[in-house]
Write an enzyme that holds these catalytic residues in place. Structure first.
Site, PDB file in Angstrom:
ATOM      1  N   LYS A 152       0.809  -1.218   0.000  1.00  0.00           N
ATOM      2  CA  LYS A 152       0.000   0.000   0.000  1.00  0.00           C
ATOM      3  C   LYS A 152       0.839   1.262   0.000  1.00  0.00           C
ATOM      4  O   LYS A 152       0.407   2.289  -0.509  1.00  0.00           O
ATOM      5  CB  LYS A 152      -0.946   0.020   1.212  1.00  0.00           C
ATOM      6  CG  LYS A 152      -2.096  -0.959   1.070  1.00  0.00           C
ATOM      7  CD  LYS A 152      -3.195  -0.662   2.066  1.00  0.00           C
ATOM      8  CE  LYS A 152      -4.362  -1.610   1.864  1.00  0.00           C
ATOM      9  NZ  LYS A 152      -5.348  -1.534   2.919  1.00  0.00           N
ATOM     10  N   LYS A 176      -4.971  -9.930  -6.849  1.00  0.00           N
ATOM     11  CA  LYS A 176      -6.186 -10.006  -6.030  1.00  0.00           C
ATOM     12  C   LYS A 176      -7.260  -9.058  -6.573  1.00  0.00           C
ATOM     13  O   LYS A 176      -6.947  -7.955  -6.994  1.00  0.00           O
ATOM     14  CB  LYS A 176      -5.771  -9.586  -4.616  1.00  0.00           C
ATOM     15  CG  LYS A 176      -6.735  -9.863  -3.540  1.00  0.00           C
ATOM     16  CD  LYS A 176      -6.203  -9.345  -2.211  1.00  0.00           C
ATOM     17  CE  LYS A 176      -6.158  -7.832  -2.172  1.00  0.00           C
ATOM     18  NZ  LYS A 176      -5.933  -7.259  -0.849  1.00  0.00           N
ATOM     19  N   LYS A 181     -10.499  -3.221  -4.381  1.00  0.00           N
ATOM     20  CA  LYS A 181     -11.222  -1.948  -4.519  1.00  0.00           C
ATOM     21  C   LYS A 181     -10.370  -0.910  -5.221  1.00  0.00           C
ATOM     22  O   LYS A 181     -10.878   0.007  -5.841  1.00  0.00           O
ATOM     23  CB  LYS A 181     -11.534  -1.366  -3.132  1.00  0.00           C
ATOM     24  CG  LYS A 181     -12.475  -2.154  -2.266  1.00  0.00           C
ATOM     25  CD  LYS A 181     -12.529  -1.528  -0.857  1.00  0.00           C
ATOM     26  CE  LYS A 181     -13.162  -2.480   0.138  1.00  0.00           C
ATOM     27  NZ  LYS A 181     -12.876  -2.172   1.532  1.00  0.00           N
TER      28      LYS A 181
HETATM   29  P1  TYM Z   1     -10.873  -4.884   3.637  1.00  0.00           P
HETATM   30  O1  TYM Z   1     -11.840  -3.773   3.858  1.00  0.00           O
HETATM   31  O2  TYM Z   1      -9.733  -4.644   2.706  1.00  0.00           O
HETATM   32  O3  TYM Z   1     -11.627  -6.160   3.128  1.00  0.00           O
HETATM   33  C1  TYM Z   1     -12.753  -6.671   3.811  1.00  0.00           C
HETATM   34  C2  TYM Z   1     -12.748  -8.188   3.791  1.00  0.00           C
HETATM   35  O4  TYM Z   1     -12.765  -8.672   2.446  1.00  0.00           O
HETATM   36  C3  TYM Z   1     -11.718  -9.612   2.273  1.00  0.00           C
HETATM   37  N1  TYM Z   1     -11.227  -9.528   0.890  1.00  0.00           N
HETATM   38  C4  TYM Z   1     -11.172 -10.566   0.040  1.00  0.00           C
HETATM   39  N2  TYM Z   1     -11.522 -11.862   0.189  1.00  0.00           N
HETATM   40  C5  TYM Z   1     -11.355 -12.673  -0.897  1.00  0.00           C
HETATM   41  N3  TYM Z   1     -10.863 -12.238  -2.072  1.00  0.00           N
HETATM   42  C6  TYM Z   1     -10.494 -10.948  -2.268  1.00  0.00           C
HETATM   43  N4  TYM Z   1     -10.036 -10.532  -3.435  1.00  0.00           N
HETATM   44  C7  TYM Z   1     -10.650 -10.046  -1.177  1.00  0.00           C
HETATM   45  N5  TYM Z   1     -10.399  -8.719  -1.012  1.00  0.00           N
HETATM   46  C8  TYM Z   1     -10.753  -8.423   0.256  1.00  0.00           C
HETATM   47  C9  TYM Z   1     -10.643  -9.201   3.263  1.00  0.00           C
HETATM   48  O5  TYM Z   1      -9.774 -10.272   3.559  1.00  0.00           O
HETATM   49  C10 TYM Z   1     -11.494  -8.785   4.445  1.00  0.00           C
HETATM   50  O6  TYM Z   1     -11.874  -9.914   5.217  1.00  0.00           O
HETATM   51  N6  TYM Z   1      -7.922  -4.825   7.653  1.00  0.00           N
HETATM   52  C11 TYM Z   1      -9.238  -5.240   7.173  1.00  0.00           C
HETATM   53  C12 TYM Z   1     -10.359  -4.632   7.982  1.00  0.00           C
HETATM   54  C13 TYM Z   1     -10.243  -4.841   9.440  1.00  0.00           C
HETATM   55  C14 TYM Z   1     -10.469  -6.062  10.146  1.00  0.00           C
HETATM   56  C15 TYM Z   1     -10.253  -5.764  11.520  1.00  0.00           C
HETATM   57  C16 TYM Z   1     -10.836  -7.351   9.755  1.00  0.00           C
HETATM   58  C17 TYM Z   1      -9.900  -3.896  10.348  1.00  0.00           C
HETATM   59  N7  TYM Z   1      -9.920  -4.448  11.593  1.00  0.00           N
HETATM   60  C18 TYM Z   1     -10.390  -6.721  12.514  1.00  0.00           C
HETATM   61  C19 TYM Z   1     -10.967  -8.330  10.764  1.00  0.00           C
HETATM   62  C20 TYM Z   1     -10.753  -8.019  12.104  1.00  0.00           C
HETATM   63  C21 TYM Z   1      -9.373  -4.782   5.732  1.00  0.00           C
HETATM   64  O7  TYM Z   1      -8.751  -3.851   5.311  1.00  0.00           O
HETATM   65  O8  TYM Z   1     -10.312  -5.436   5.037  1.00  0.00           O
END
Ligand code: TYM
Length: 344
Positions: free
Chosen positions: A122, A206, A209
């Protein structure tokens, strides 16, 4: 010196996860995270939040952020989360996350954070221009989880390293303050065919977004035409689908589409191959498009319906925040005591 086995956590099981309000949700978020949330709420006490504090580690327009938070809440509801079962809330509404994150900043080691691959991705070439928040982001994530003493964390594959760090922080806190078993070492729930959905334009990247090409992802808000068109245009090779998993693994784009089909149809890749092996993409892609439209169309529709009543979303978030605060406050009170803060 003998290493003692860590004392296991004896508290109740609890699920926690979150999604950042930093752009339109896509099929990867849905299959990797949202569908799991909806399933788990029937099995365990479940806390699901909107990670707005994580979102501001990169610039977010203040005029839009609150509404982006409502959109994620609407996606949760549309994918089946029930506020009567799961606690749904905005992260920033529960200040205990930030308070515990500071203490964890003093537990986590620089070397641990230096290894985080997502920060490297990032921050890109100009890491010195990144916010400090982006760097300590996984520490806040550990606080999100441990402030509720959550034991199970449903996430996609890309969060695996952050979950390992969470376990390291929990273990070090328990050890340094001589409170064995105080924090659980949470289990990531990653398995399943939806854990790593790849870009429709590149089977080795991957689905994300932040990909500049909208054709690389299926958004939860895409209509039937857009979904069908993106699948039709998805990158593939000219060969028919392979007849076994080994051959499939060598063809990333085909593998991804088979994985998406399997995740949407609740089938294993082997079952999908049994049905479509030997058939060309001219047959498989329309079948996948029909399935995707049938599964995602109603989710997008429900999202729009929920967003039609923002006041109701706000009521749900406020009630969730209240419950979340009640659950988080005792942990922080105990941690303050354990750390030795003045309490008058
Ligand atoms: P974020 O917002 O990037 O993504 C949300 C969730 O979607 C999953 N994900 C995917 N799963 C499968 N294939 C993909 N291409 C894909 N892209 C995203 C992510 O693995 C995630 O589960 N850091 C986290 C948010 C967060 C969090 C937490 C999660 C903050 N605190 C505590 C769990 C527990 C994040 O940026 O997810």
């Amino acid at each position: 010196m003998t290493d003692q086995a860590p004392v296991p956590y004896a508290g109740p099981v609890r699920v926690l996860s979150g999604v950042q309000p930093s752009g339109a949700l896509h099929l990867g978020n849905y299959l990797g995270a949202l569908v799991k949330f909806a399933r788990l709420q029937h099995e365990m006490d479940t806390f699901i939040f909107v990670a707005d504090m994580h979102a501001i580690t990169v610039w977010q327009d203040p005029a839009l952020l609150a509404d982006q938070t409502r959109e994620i809440a609407a996606a949760y509801l549309a994918s089946g989360l029930d506020p009567a079962k799961a606690t749904i809330f905005p992260q920033s509404a529960v200040r205990e996350h930030a308070e515990l994150a500071w203490i964890f900043n003093c537990v986590a080691r620089l070397g641990w954070l230096d290894r985080m691959t997502q920060f490297k991705e990032k921050s890109g070439k100009h890491k010195e221009r990144s916010s400090v928040g982006l760097y300590t982001y996984p520490v806040l994530q550990a606080a999100d989880i441990l402030v509720y003493k959550a034991t199970h964390v449903p996430v996609g594959e890309d969060q695996k390293q952050h979950l390992e760090l969470t376990r390291d922080i929990a273990g070090k806190f328990n050890h340094d303050f001589d409170r064995p078993g105080f924090f659980p070492l949470p289990d990531p729930l990653i398995q399943g065919p939806g854990a790593r959905i790849m870009s429709l334009r590149d089977g080795t990247a991957k689905m994300s977004k932040s990909d500049p090409s909208d054709n690389s992802r299926i958004n939860l808000t895409d209509d039937a035409d857009a979904i069908a068109q993106k699948i039709r245009k998805a990158k593939t090779d000219p060969e028919p689908l392979p007849e076994n998993l080994e051959d499939l693994a060598a063809r990333p784009e085909a593998d991804n589409l088979v994985g998406i089909y399997g995740a949407l149809a609740e089938m294993t890749k082997a079952q999908v191959i049994a049905e479509f092996g030997g058939k060309g993409f001219g047959t498989f892609k329309p079948a996948l498009a029909d399935l995707a439209v049938a599964k995602l169309g109603p989710v997008g529709e429900a999202m729009r319906r929920f967003l039609g009543d923002r006041a109701e979303i706000d009521r749900i978030l406020a009630a969730g925040a209240e419950k979340a605060r009640e659950a988080a406050a005792p942990t922080v009170a105990e941690v303050r005591e354990i750390v030795g803060f003045w309490k008058g």
